[in-house]
Design a protein around this motif. Structure first.
Motif, PDB file in Angstrom:
ATOM      1  N   GLN A 149       3.030  -7.557 -11.959  1.00  0.00           N
ATOM      2  CA  GLN A 149       4.448  -7.670 -11.646  1.00  0.00           C
ATOM      3  C   GLN A 149       4.952  -9.101 -11.859  1.00  0.00           C
ATOM      4  N   TYR A 150       6.187  -9.182 -12.393  1.00  0.00           N
ATOM      5  CA  TYR A 150       6.836 -10.483 -12.543  1.00  0.00           C
ATOM      6  C   TYR A 150       8.315 -10.306 -12.208  1.00  0.00           C
ATOM      7  N   TYR A 151       8.819 -11.165 -11.311  1.00  0.00           N
ATOM      8  CA  TYR A 151      10.235 -11.128 -10.953  1.00  0.00           C
ATOM      9  C   TYR A 151      10.796 -12.545 -11.024  1.00  0.00           C
ATOM     10  N   PHE A 152      11.945 -12.697 -11.655  1.00  0.00           N
ATOM     11  CA  PHE A 152      12.509 -14.031 -11.815  1.00  0.00           C
ATOM     12  C   PHE A 152      12.917 -14.635 -10.480  1.00  0.00           C
ATOM     13  N   SER A 153      13.057 -13.789  -9.469  1.00  0.00           N
ATOM     14  CA  SER A 153      13.422 -14.258  -8.144  1.00  0.00           C
ATOM     15  C   SER A 153      12.963 -13.248  -7.110  1.00  0.00           C
ATOM     16  N   GLU A 185      -3.052   0.987 -16.497  1.00  0.00           N
ATOM     17  CA  GLU A 185      -2.414  -0.296 -16.155  1.00  0.00           C
ATOM     18  C   GLU A 185      -0.913  -0.209 -16.430  1.00  0.00           C
ATOM     19  N   ILE A 186      -0.123  -0.700 -15.489  1.00  0.00           N
ATOM     20  CA  ILE A 186       1.332  -0.724 -15.614  1.00  0.00           C
ATOM     21  C   ILE A 186       1.820  -2.152 -15.378  1.00  0.00           C
ATOM     22  N   SER A 187       2.759  -2.586 -16.196  1.00  0.00           N
ATOM     23  CA  SER A 187       3.359  -3.912 -16.029  1.00  0.00           C
ATOM     24  C   SER A 187       4.842  -3.752 -15.708  1.00  0.00           C
ATOM     25  N   MET A 188       5.282  -4.481 -14.699  1.00  0.00           N
ATOM     26  CA  MET A 188       6.682  -4.425 -14.277  1.00  0.00           C
ATOM     27  C   MET A 188       7.253  -5.833 -14.261  1.00  0.00           C
ATOM     28  N   ALA A 189       8.376  -6.037 -14.943  1.00  0.00           N
ATOM     29  CA  ALA A 189       9.001  -7.364 -14.991  1.00  0.00           C
ATOM     30  C   ALA A 189      10.517  -7.226 -14.905  1.00  0.00           C
ATOM     31  N   ILE A 190      11.134  -8.133 -14.167  1.00  0.00           N
ATOM     32  CA  ILE A 190      12.597  -8.201 -14.111  1.00  0.00           C
ATOM     33  C   ILE A 190      13.004  -9.626 -14.442  1.00  0.00           C
ATOM     34  N   CYS A 199      15.164  -5.000 -16.746  1.00  0.00           N
ATOM     35  CA  CYS A 199      13.975  -4.468 -16.097  1.00  0.00           C
ATOM     36  C   CYS A 199      13.073  -3.891 -17.185  1.00  0.00           C
ATOM     37  N   GLU A 200      11.871  -4.403 -17.264  1.00  0.00           N
ATOM     38  CA  GLU A 200      10.940  -3.949 -18.305  1.00  0.00           C
ATOM     39  C   GLU A 200       9.697  -3.366 -17.664  1.00  0.00           C
TER      40      GLU A 200
END
Length: 262
Positions: A149-153, A185-190, A199-200
């Motif tokens: 997971q990656y979130y810009f904030s 495996e799942i990747s989540m990024a905003i 949202c990817e």
């Protein structure tokens, strides 16, 4: 000679009049069809919004009933069993009471999971990021799957209605990736680009074409994704990948979006 000229003149005037009337009829027909299509589209959009709003209210009601009613009753019953087990001296009966307590614990966990999936309590109080982190923690425990997971904030300040729809879209994609795509495996990024939130979500599972599958799918998962995308006026992009799948949900012209890390 003069009569012949007059006849030709009447002919051309008549032809021009008929042509004008024909064009007028075509124009009126096209305009009427466009108006009917627009009204049908507005009606369809209104029904979609009403349907999604009704679904949200019903989810909240059922989740509340499960949490405050059934969950509380099971907890109380489990406590009674614990008290009875502590006072029971017969080993056979103690084993039975322990089995009943174990079954009730399992049932309580299931009820709590169902209630959470219907309406995550963190969404209204703590926002989208905290809700997604909690959701993916549950996903990892239930399915033994790796999640990046990656979130810009930590705080993404967007309207709660849009946050709710984004959460449901991501939930539908995740369920599909695990159930049908057999992803490991799942990747989540905003990410944020000016006033556009992207949202990817991607996976390493079996590839599928969203547009093609939504036409032939008998289930409601992909159709729900499409409906929610339209509801928040977002854009869905499937990024070509050699392995797995990658989808981007782009929410444009988001007002008052802030990065709390700045």
């Amino acid at each position: 000679m003069q009569d012949e000229i007059q006849l030709k003149l009447f002919f051309w005037i008549g032809s021009a009049t008929m042509l004008f009337l024909a064009l007028g009829i075509i124009f009126i027909t096209v305009a009427y069809k466009a108006k009917v299509d627009r009204l049908n589209r507005i009606k369809s959009e209104s029904l979609l919004i009403a349907s999604l709003d009704s679904e949200k209210r019903e989810r909240q009601r059922i989740a509340s009933d499960l949490h405050d009613g059934l969950s509380g009753d099971i907890s109380a019953l489990k406590n009674y069993i614990t008290i009875l087990n502590s006072k029971e001296e017969d080993l056979f009966k103690k084993e039975i009471l322990q089995e009943v307590s174990s079954v009730l614990s399992h049932a309580l966990t299931n009820v709590q999971n169902i209630s959470y999936n219907l309406m995550p309590p963190l969404l209204e109080s703590y926002g989208l990021v905290s809700t997604l982190k909690s959701y993916f923690d549950r996903v990892k425990k239930l399915h033994t799957i790796k999640v990046k997971q990656y979130y810009f904030s930590e705080v993404i300040e967007i309207p709660s209605s849009e946050a709710y729809e984004l959460y449901r879209i991501i939930q539908e994609f995740t369920n599909n990736m695990i159930k049908h795509g057999k992803a490991q495996e799942i990747s989540m990024a905003i990410s944020l680009n000016e006033n556009t939130v992207c949202c990817e979500i991607s996976d390493d599972g079996l590839p599928f074409d969203f547009k093609k599958n939504i036409q032939s799918s008998l289930g409601m998962g992909l159709k729900n994704i499409s409906s929610r995308i339209k509801h928040i006026e977002a854009k869905l992009v499937q990024v070509p990948e050699q392995k797995g799948n990658k989808f981007q949900i782009i929410l444009k012209s988001v007002k008052n979006v802030k990065n709390s890390n700045n």
